[in-house]
Design a protein around this motif. Sequence first.
Motif, PDB file in Angstrom:
ATOM      1  N   LYS A 136       0.818  -1.214   0.000  1.00  0.00           N
ATOM      2  CA  LYS A 136       0.000   0.000   0.000  1.00  0.00           C
ATOM      3  C   LYS A 136       0.851   1.263   0.000  1.00  0.00           C
ATOM      4  O   LYS A 136       0.532   2.262  -0.660  1.00  0.00           O
ATOM      5  CB  LYS A 136      -0.922  -0.009   1.213  1.00  0.00           C
ATOM      6  CG  LYS A 136      -1.845   1.196   1.290  1.00  0.00           C
ATOM      7  CD  LYS A 136      -2.795   1.073   2.456  1.00  0.00           C
ATOM      8  CE  LYS A 136      -2.066   1.118   3.781  1.00  0.00           C
ATOM      9  NZ  LYS A 136      -2.995   1.060   4.936  1.00  0.00           N
ATOM     10  N   LEU A 137       1.963   1.220   0.726  1.00  0.00           N
ATOM     11  CA  LEU A 137       2.828   2.391   0.825  1.00  0.00           C
ATOM     12  C   LEU A 137       3.788   2.507  -0.352  1.00  0.00           C
ATOM     13  O   LEU A 137       4.538   3.490  -0.442  1.00  0.00           O
ATOM     14  CB  LEU A 137       3.618   2.326   2.137  1.00  0.00           C
ATOM     15  CG  LEU A 137       2.768   2.463   3.412  1.00  0.00           C
ATOM     16  CD1 LEU A 137       3.592   2.108   4.649  1.00  0.00           C
ATOM     17  CD2 LEU A 137       2.211   3.873   3.540  1.00  0.00           C
ATOM     18  N   GLY A 138       3.797   1.521  -1.231  1.00  0.00           N
ATOM     19  CA  GLY A 138       4.621   1.601  -2.429  1.00  0.00           C
ATOM     20  C   GLY A 138       6.072   1.236  -2.214  1.00  0.00           C
ATOM     21  O   GLY A 138       6.934   1.599  -3.040  1.00  0.00           O
ATOM     22  N   TYR A 139       6.375   0.512  -1.146  1.00  0.00           N
ATOM     23  CA  TYR A 139       7.753   0.109  -0.877  1.00  0.00           C
ATOM     24  C   TYR A 139       8.061  -1.228  -1.550  1.00  0.00           C
ATOM     25  O   TYR A 139       7.252  -2.166  -1.493  1.00  0.00           O
ATOM     26  CB  TYR A 139       8.000  -0.036   0.622  1.00  0.00           C
ATOM     27  CG  TYR A 139       7.926   1.253   1.403  1.00  0.00           C
ATOM     28  CD1 TYR A 139       8.666   2.365   1.024  1.00  0.00           C
ATOM     29  CD2 TYR A 139       7.117   1.350   2.538  1.00  0.00           C
ATOM     30  CE1 TYR A 139       8.599   3.552   1.739  1.00  0.00           C
ATOM     31  CE2 TYR A 139       7.053   2.525   3.269  1.00  0.00           C
ATOM     32  CZ  TYR A 139       7.793   3.621   2.868  1.00  0.00           C
ATOM     33  OH  TYR A 139       7.731   4.797   3.584  1.00  0.00           O
ATOM     34  N   SER A 140       9.229  -1.321  -2.159  1.00  0.00           N
ATOM     35  CA  SER A 140       9.658  -2.610  -2.700  1.00  0.00           C
ATOM     36  C   SER A 140       9.927  -3.552  -1.527  1.00  0.00           C
ATOM     37  O   SER A 140      10.451  -3.149  -0.484  1.00  0.00           O
ATOM     38  CB  SER A 140      10.923  -2.440  -3.541  1.00  0.00           C
ATOM     39  OG  SER A 140      11.966  -1.869  -2.777  1.00  0.00           O
TER      40      SER A 140
END
Length: 415
Positions: free
Chosen positions: A347-351
Amino acid sequence: MDQKNNLTTNGDRLWGSLMQMAKIGPGVAGGNNRQALTDEDSDGRHLFKRWCEQADMTVSVDKMGSMFATRRGTDPDALPVYVGSHLDTQPTGGKYDGVLGVLAGLEIVRTLNETGVKTKRPIVIVNFTNEEGTRFPPAMVASGVFAGVHTLDWAYERQDATGKTFSKELERIGWVGDEEVGSRKMHAFFELHIEQGPILEKEKKQIGVVTHGQGLSWLQITLTGKESHTGSTPMPMRINAGLGMAQITQLVNDIALANAPLAVGAIGHSEIFPNSRNIIPGKAIFTVDFRHPEKSILEAMKEQLEQGAKDIANNIGLDMEIESVGGFDPVTFDQDCVRRVRDAATKLGYSHRDLVSGAGHDACWINRVAPTAMIMCPCVDGLSHNEAEEIHPEWATAGANVLFQAVVETAEIVE
């Protein structure tokens, strides 16, 4: 507005807290020496307690000295969500191992307070005593007592290298609490930690979603041969304990490689006697560390070692003793808690990628008594238990943000 999806932690404030804590018990080479139950450990605890009280939390301490800082929930009957790690360090430790997990928990509460967000379940930050086990072996002692792995009396009797006992030193620094160890019930437990390995940095992943913890087996091997002169004893007549240790060292490496990629193995501590340059060693004592996330494979590795070491000793003419001196079974973390961590990273867009933890952590014991998951962030060159241990501020922030989302979702925001 969806409060939960719009909240993130204050990375600059978290980094400032890490740097301020690092001033307590500084090492000689830029890291920290804040070993368990030292004056420096006590100073770090006092700073953490002050920060928690400033954040309107109540702080309790159990009989093992573990600290629990509670932010109230709206439902007084709801089981709390716990988050934390440890503040003690190795003698030549870094500034982030353990500490990041505790102070990221504090940052969660600070963020909730300043935004006025309430949760149904209380949130409790925990600082477990003596996770490192460097002064009072073994590691993870307080969380082990909490989970019923060790007894309180057994833990109190642990001694450091000078013969001082855990109980006396805990009393000396003033951190013996009244609370019965393990009396608390947890809805869930989350621990953020640096990876202590190179995988995340190498693969350029911001978050490790820890699905399992490796099982660990420590074996102590004693080889007994015959001391004799290195210059005048013919090669065929030598009973060399050092040679046996060398060959078993190679065997340990071969067994670990044969069970790659998840298996690891090495000989850590070793001593030879009489340790003189012109005497063939008559005795060698050393420890073998095997780790694997599957119990059956870990057991098979131990069996291979025992048989192979026996053959090596017999070929040289050595007497051999093998003793189990520590270990724990592999850990499978709670699927729902792991899902919350993975969903938060997405959701936070972290790999991110799934990881197996190669080191032991308090979460490994707490997993026995409560649903548990771990989050990891990269560390530079995978270096840890070293004063040169380093992470980047953005890594700490990413880990704290994923931790925040997982904890708050589990604690249930009250809209």
